[in-house]
Structure formats: structure tokens, C-alpha cells
Design an enzyme around this catalytic site. Structure first.
Site, mmCIF file in Angstrom:
data_model
loop_
_atom_site.group_PDB
_atom_site.id
_atom_site.type_symbol
_atom_site.label_atom_id
_atom_site.label_comp_id
_atom_site.label_asym_id
_atom_site.label_seq_id
_atom_site.Cartn_x
_atom_site.Cartn_y
_atom_site.Cartn_z
ATOM 1 N N GLN A 1 0.915 -1.104 -0.038
ATOM 2 C CA GLN A 1 0.130 -0.154 -0.044
ATOM 3 C C GLN A 1 0.552 1.012 0.149
ATOM 4 O O GLN A 1 0.542 2.412 -0.710
ATOM 5 C CB GLN A 1 -0.919 -0.101 1.484
ATOM 6 C CG GLN A 1 -2.017 1.224 1.531
ATOM 7 C CD GLN A 1 -2.689 1.095 2.352
ATOM 8 O OE1 GLN A 1 -3.401 2.716 2.592
ATOM 9 N NE2 GLN A 1 -3.054 0.548 3.223
ATOM 10 N N ASP B 1 0.734 4.014 5.913
ATOM 11 C CA ASP B 1 0.699 2.739 4.393
ATOM 12 C C ASP B 1 0.411 4.487 3.825
ATOM 13 O O ASP B 1 1.681 4.886 3.171
ATOM 14 C CB ASP B 1 0.079 1.938 4.586
ATOM 15 C CG ASP B 1 0.368 0.649 4.900
ATOM 16 O OD1 ASP B 1 1.722 0.764 4.405
ATOM 17 O OD2 ASP B 1 0.147 -0.082 4.817
ATOM 18 N N GLU C 1 1.336 -1.762 8.601
ATOM 19 C CA GLU C 1 0.954 -0.283 8.874
ATOM 20 C C GLU C 1 0.757 -0.767 10.236
ATOM 21 O O GLU C 1 1.471 1.221 11.021
ATOM 22 C CB GLU C 1 -0.918 -0.483 8.046
ATOM 23 C CG GLU C 1 -1.891 -0.236 9.057
ATOM 24 C CD GLU C 1 -1.508 1.727 8.793
ATOM 25 O OE1 GLU C 1 -1.753 2.421 7.307
ATOM 26 O OE2 GLU C 1 -1.367 2.451 8.904
ATOM 27 N N GLY D 1 -8.438 19.556 19.865
ATOM 28 C CA GLY D 1 -7.513 21.003 19.814
ATOM 29 C C GLY D 1 -8.205 21.364 21.434
ATOM 30 O O GLY D 1 -8.021 21.397 22.320
ATOM 31 N N GLY D 2 -8.310 22.818 21.152
ATOM 32 C CA GLY D 2 -8.076 23.066 22.283
ATOM 33 C C GLY D 2 -10.103 23.791 22.849
ATOM 34 O O GLY D 2 -10.422 24.181 23.516
HETATM 35 N N1 CAO Z 1 11.555 -9.461 -9.446
HETATM 36 C C1 CAO Z 1 12.737 -9.996 -9.115
HETATM 37 N N2 CAO Z 1 12.644 -10.833 -7.605
HETATM 38 C C2 CAO Z 1 11.559 -9.361 -6.786
HETATM 39 C C3 CAO Z 1 11.002 -8.578 -7.588
HETATM 40 C C4 CAO Z 1 10.975 -8.764 -9.326
HETATM 41 N N3 CAO Z 1 10.543 -8.062 -9.914
HETATM 42 N N4 CAO Z 1 10.487 -7.887 -7.227
HETATM 43 C C5 CAO Z 1 10.348 -7.952 -5.760
HETATM 44 N N5 CAO Z 1 11.324 -9.113 -5.844
HETATM 45 C C6 CAO Z 1 12.311 -9.507 -4.109
HETATM 46 C C7 CAO Z 1 12.991 -8.647 -3.786
HETATM 47 O O1 CAO Z 1 14.102 -8.155 -4.626
HETATM 48 C C8 CAO Z 1 13.052 -9.496 -1.973
HETATM 49 O O2 CAO Z 1 14.611 -10.346 -2.557
HETATM 50 P P1 CAO Z 1 15.095 -11.193 -1.608
HETATM 51 O O3 CAO Z 1 14.278 -10.828 0.252
HETATM 52 O O4 CAO Z 1 16.174 -12.291 -1.535
HETATM 53 O O5 CAO Z 1 15.845 -9.789 -1.540
HETATM 54 C C9 CAO Z 1 11.833 -10.125 -2.905
HETATM 55 O O6 CAO Z 1 11.722 -10.128 -3.494
HETATM 56 C C10 CAO Z 1 10.941 -9.692 -1.295
HETATM 57 O O7 CAO Z 1 10.823 -8.823 -1.372
HETATM 58 P P2 CAO Z 1 9.779 -7.884 0.265
HETATM 59 O O8 CAO Z 1 11.147 -8.387 1.338
HETATM 60 O O9 CAO Z 1 9.952 -6.594 -0.155
HETATM 61 O O10 CAO Z 1 8.769 -8.976 0.113
HETATM 62 P P3 CAO Z 1 8.212 -9.225 1.641
HETATM 63 O O11 CAO Z 1 6.991 -9.709 0.854
HETATM 64 O O12 CAO Z 1 9.156 -9.736 2.177
HETATM 65 O O13 CAO Z 1 8.050 -7.457 2.936
HETATM 66 C C11 CAO Z 1 6.925 -5.570 2.966
HETATM 67 C C12 CAO Z 1 6.960 -7.130 2.126
HETATM 68 C C13 CAO Z 1 6.494 -5.108 3.421
HETATM 69 C C14 CAO Z 1 6.802 -6.053 4.907
HETATM 70 C C15 CAO Z 1 8.429 -4.870 2.798
HETATM 71 O O14 CAO Z 1 8.815 -4.562 1.358
HETATM 72 C C16 CAO Z 1 8.562 -3.761 3.677
HETATM 73 O O15 CAO Z 1 9.240 -4.089 5.392
HETATM 74 N N6 CAO Z 1 9.074 -2.890 3.054
HETATM 75 C C17 CAO Z 1 9.579 -1.499 3.650
HETATM 76 C C18 CAO Z 1 8.036 -0.737 3.769
HETATM 77 C C19 CAO Z 1 7.123 -0.852 3.648
HETATM 78 O O16 CAO Z 1 6.790 -0.302 2.887
HETATM 79 N N7 CAO Z 1 5.900 -1.205 4.378
HETATM 80 C C20 CAO Z 1 4.544 -0.381 4.202
HETATM 81 C C21 CAO Z 1 3.785 -2.075 3.156
HETATM 82 S S1 CAO Z 1 2.001 -1.482 2.991
HETATM 83 O O17 CAO Z 1 1.631 -2.268 4.521
#
Ligand code: CAO
Length: 416
Positions: free
Chosen positions: A17, A169, A140, A248-249
Site C-alpha cells: 500500500q 501506509d 501499517e 485541540g482547544g
Molecule cells: N523480480 C525479482 N525479484 C523481486 C521482484 C521482481 N520484479 N520484486 C521483488 N522482488 C524480490 C525482492 O528483491 C526481495 O528479494 P530478497 O529478499 O532476495 O532481497 C523479495 O522479492 C521480497 O521483497 P520484500 O522483502 O520487500 O517483500 P516481503 O513480502 O518479504 O516484505 C514488506 C513486505 C512490506 C514487509 C517489506 O517490503 C517492507 O518492509 N517494506 C518497507 C516498508 C513498507 O513499505 N511497508 C508497507 C507495506 S504496505 O503495508
């Protein structure tokens, strides 16, 4: 009508998001937003909380309108090459991967800057760079807890509570959009791109500014006169949860209206603005309160503010929330009905203003989404449906100069 961000090309390397909310906003205003997704699966929200089997879920469609979708495996050599080409001709790359993921992919800030010195690289992370939690993955509610919102939301006798509003988010996405637009203006002056980073914790803290105000007031005087704990309850040394008290106030509270016994949203928010006291007394049929020393000043009212709210609830008992607001608005009293999402979805004013819009989708038919909350005199953002996974892959590859054969090869190698 031309759109202000037309000609700005954005690599949308975002998911879930926070990032998608940012790039969707920029797409509404005319940017060419290319959503880069993993072949086969795409953004995880395409399949999360599905209401129609096999069709993109609303979670995805409501955060990715007006974009194009390119599937690309950026961990294969061919995929990296496509991304490099894209980087060279884009203005902005937006990402919200877990800390370090972009670096692990081989696209560090230094590498991106080398490929295209004009590129703006915009990131969302849970915590800011260098923070002692900067290695954490964040969603979030985690951000709401780390940003001070949860400790100050809810009732004093209940646990810390998160808000339904996406403070961690979408709010972070909006902060990032402001950062990107600022960097674009900066680039116009310097000719160079830069890194723009926003953390979810910081964005929540930015919206909890008044609670930091309250902490400092509490530290100084030991109480907070607008909180329900004053003057009868206890204060500790941290800002308490104030229930529905006005921030607020001016005191305010959620008050019951006719039908509250069966309708969970038969309430209004009522605010006692200091200078509106006289009209409030007239509206309630309590003219004697206007000059009564127990009621005439805000300070005099505070010790029995909940008795005053109880009197207002007696007045509201035979009025629906809409009837009550229609009366109170004539007295200039700041108030509103508590609206359910169903009421918001069907509100004719919100439909007319484009805040709630119905858009077509190839798989789902039409669905409701939230349109631009920002209104312009010279731009009416037109909200289009979200793209299917990889819908624009071939088109974008052709724009990058790939021949039909090369595109077929990329498909065969599962790099796109
Ligand atoms: N091609 C190849 N690899 C890809 C890709 C693509 N097009 N898109 C994503 N990937 C890979 C990433 O490189 C990553 O690989 P590695 O772990 O080997 O480095 C993997 O997919 C997973 O990505 P991620 O760790 O970001 O995803 P997740 O589902 O494990 O975590 C989240 C999700 C949201 C917790 C994490 O991305 C995060 O903390 N983001 C920053 C904070 C944020 O924006 N959070 C809000 C999300 S909205 O609630």
C-alpha cells in the site's frame, strides 16, 4: 486537458500500500507510471483478500489505477538489462521493498545514479536510515505503534489502539509524493536527481504532532485540561488515551442520536467551540446556561463537561444524526454525522466531487475507488481501472527498442 505531470516517467517498483498509494497519485496527475512486477505473481495484493475468484483483488485495484504493468524478473541478467534501459530513460524510481532488497538486486543508489544522474530514487522504509530498527520489515499497524499513534488512541481503560485510517501506509505514500515533487523541482534547478526517503514511523509521528505537544505540556504542568481525565481522573507522566475527546482547544465527544440502540453509527461528533457557547445553548433550548457562572466559560464547564454532553444526548434522543446536524449547522456549531462506509460509498456529494468514483475493470466489471482528494481548477483527474498483470509488458519493451523476436525470447526465458 493536459496534465501537469505528463512527460514524467516513473518506474513503480512498489507493492502493498505505502508505495502504490504514492505512485497512483502521481499517475492521476499525468505521470506515466510503469508498475514493475514479478512474472507470474505480481504485487501480492493482486491475490490478497479476493472477493472474486481469480480476479485482481480490490486491495490491488484501488491502489494501482492509471498505471501500466510490466512483468520483469529483475534477478535474471535479461531482466536487469531491461530495468537498466528503463532507468536510463525514466525520471523517478519509487520502491518500498524491505531494507536492502534493492541493493541485493544490484541496484544500489550509486549504481542507479551512475546509470542516470538525473534519476530521483524514492523509497519508503519502516524506519529511517540509521535508526536502531532500520533493519525491520514494517506494515501499517507496526508503524502506528512505533509512531505514537497507538499509545494515544483508544480509551484509557483499554489497550493501545490502531486507527482504521492508513496512517502508516497511504500517509507515508503521500509524504513520499511531496518529496518526489520537491526533488523534481530541485532537479529543474540543479539538473541532478537525488535520493528521497520517507519512513513510516516518521510519517506517523508527523501526524501525531499534537500528542508531542501534549507530552511537553504534561511534563510542565502535570495535567491536560482537554482530556477526560481532567479534573477528576489521574495523569501519569505519559500522554494518556483520551477516547473521543477533541484534540485541540475545544472539547468534543461522540454523542448518541435516535436509533443508537440498533444502529452502530447513529452518532454525531459534537464540538463545543468556545465562542459558539451561546448558539449551542440556544440550539439546545438552554438559554439560562449562557450567563450561568457554572457554564459561561470553558474553564467553568470543564469539570462537568460530561454532564453537558449527557444533556446534549437527551436533546438528541428524538433526532436522527442527519436531523441533528441540520439543526446544529444553522447555529454554526462544528459537528458531523458519524458516517458508515456504506453511507460514504453512496453519498451523492462524494460521487459528484469525484472523491468516490466507479471505474471499469477488464476482469471485475466496475468497482468503487477513492478518487483524488486534491481538487484543482485546471485539472480534473480521470481515474482509470488498474492494469492486469503484465498487460503492458510487450508495449513497454517495444518502446525500449526491443524487437518482436527479442520480446519473444524474454518471454521464453521467463524474464518478463
Ligand atoms: N523480480 C525479482 N525479484 C523481486 C521482484 C521482481 N520484479 N520484486 C521483488 N522482488 C524480490 C525482492 O528483491 C526481495 O528479494 P530478497 O529478499 O532476495 O532481497 C523479495 O522479492 C521480497 O521483497 P520484500 O522483502 O520487500 O517483500 P516481503 O513480502 O518479504 O516484505 C514488506 C513486505 C512490506 C514487509 C517489506 O517490503 C517492507 O518492509 N517494506 C518497507 C516498508 C513498507 O513499505 N511497508 C508497507 C507495506 S504496505 O503495508
Amino acid at each position: 486537458m493536459s496534465k501537469p505531470l505528463e512527460g514524467i516517467k516513473i518506474i513503480d517498483f512498489t507493492h502493498v500500500q505505502a508505495g502504490p498509494a504514492c505512485t497512483q497519485l502521481l499517475a492521476w496527475f499525468g505521470a506515466d507510471v510503469i508498475k514493475v512486477e514479478r512474472p507470474g505473481s505480481g504485487d501480492v495484493t493482486r491475490s490478497q483478500l479476493r472477493d472474486i475468484p481469480d480476479a485482481d483483488a480490490l486491495y490491488f485495484t484501488m491502489l494501482n489505477s492509471n498505471k501500466r504493468s510490466l512483468t520483469l524478473d529483475t534477478k535474471t541478467p535479461e531482466g536487469k538489462e531491461v530495468l537498466e534501459k528503463l532507468v536510463k530513460e525514466s525520471d523517478v524510481l519509487v520502491e518500498n521493498f524491505a531494507p536492502g532488497a534493492l541493493d541485493r538486486m544490484g541496484f544500489t543508489w550509486e549504481r542507479l545514479n551512475e546509470l542516470n544522474p538525473k534519476l530521483i530514487v524514492a523509497s519508503v522504509k519502516g524506519f529511517s536510515d540509521g535508526h536502531h530498527y532500520d533493519d525491520l520489515k514494517v506494515y501499517e499497524n507496526v508503524a502506528q505503534c512505533a509512531g505514537g499513534a497507538a499509545s494515544t488512541t483508544g480509551f484509557w481503560d483499554g489497550p493501545p489502539t490502531v486507527s482504521a485510517a492508513a496512517l502508516g501506509d497511504s500517509n507515508t505514500g503521500m509524504h513520499l509524493a511531496i518529496g518526489i515533487l520537491t526533488a523534481l523541482i530541485g532537479r529543474g534547478q540543479t539538473g541532478r536527481g537525488q535520493k528521497v526517503a520517507v519512513s513510516m514511523q516518521d510519517s506517523v509521528i508527523n501526524l501525531c504532532r499534537v500528542k508531542l505537544r501534549d507530552q511537553q505540556r504534561l511534563d510542565r504542568v502535570g495535567y491536560l485540561e482537554e482530556y477526560p481525565q481532567y479534573p477528576h481522573g489521574e495523569f501519569t507522566d505519559v500522554v494518556p488515551r483520551g477516547g473521543n475527546a477533541g484534540g485541540g482547544g475545544q472539547p468534543g465527544w461522540v454523542l448518541k442520536c435516535k436509533g443508537w440502540e440498533t444502529d452502530p453509527n447513529a452518532y454525531i461528533y459534537f464540538t463545543i467551540q468556545g465562542h459558539a457557547w451561546e448558539p449551542i445553548c440556544r440550539a439546545l433550548g438552554k438559554p439560562e446556561w449562557i450567563s450561568d457562572p457554572n457554564y459561561a466559560t470553558a474553564q467553568a464547564r470543564q469539570p462537568h463537561i460530561f454532564d453537558i454532553f449527557a444533556t446534549i444526548e437527551e436533546w438528541l434522543a428524538d433526532k436522527t444524526k442527519y436531523e441533528a446536524v441540520d439543526i446544529l449547522r444553522k447555529f454554526d456549531i462544528p459537528c458531523a454525522p458519524v458516517l458508515s462506509m456504506k453511507e460514504i460509498a453512496n453519498d451523492p456529494s462524494l460521487r459528484a466531487s469525484g472523491t468516490i468514483v466507479e471505474v471499469p475493470h477488464k476482469e471485475r466489471g466496475s468497482y468503487l475507488t477513492v478518487g483524488s482528494p486534491i481538487k484543482f481548477s485546471g485539472l480534473k483527474p480521470e481515474i482509470t481501472g488498474s492494469p492486469l498483470l503484465g498487460e503492458h509488458t510487450d508495449e513497454i519493451l517495444a518502446e525500449l527498442g526491443y524487437s518482436k523476436d527479442q520480446i519473444a525470447h524474454l518471454h521464453a526465458a521467463r524474464s518478463v
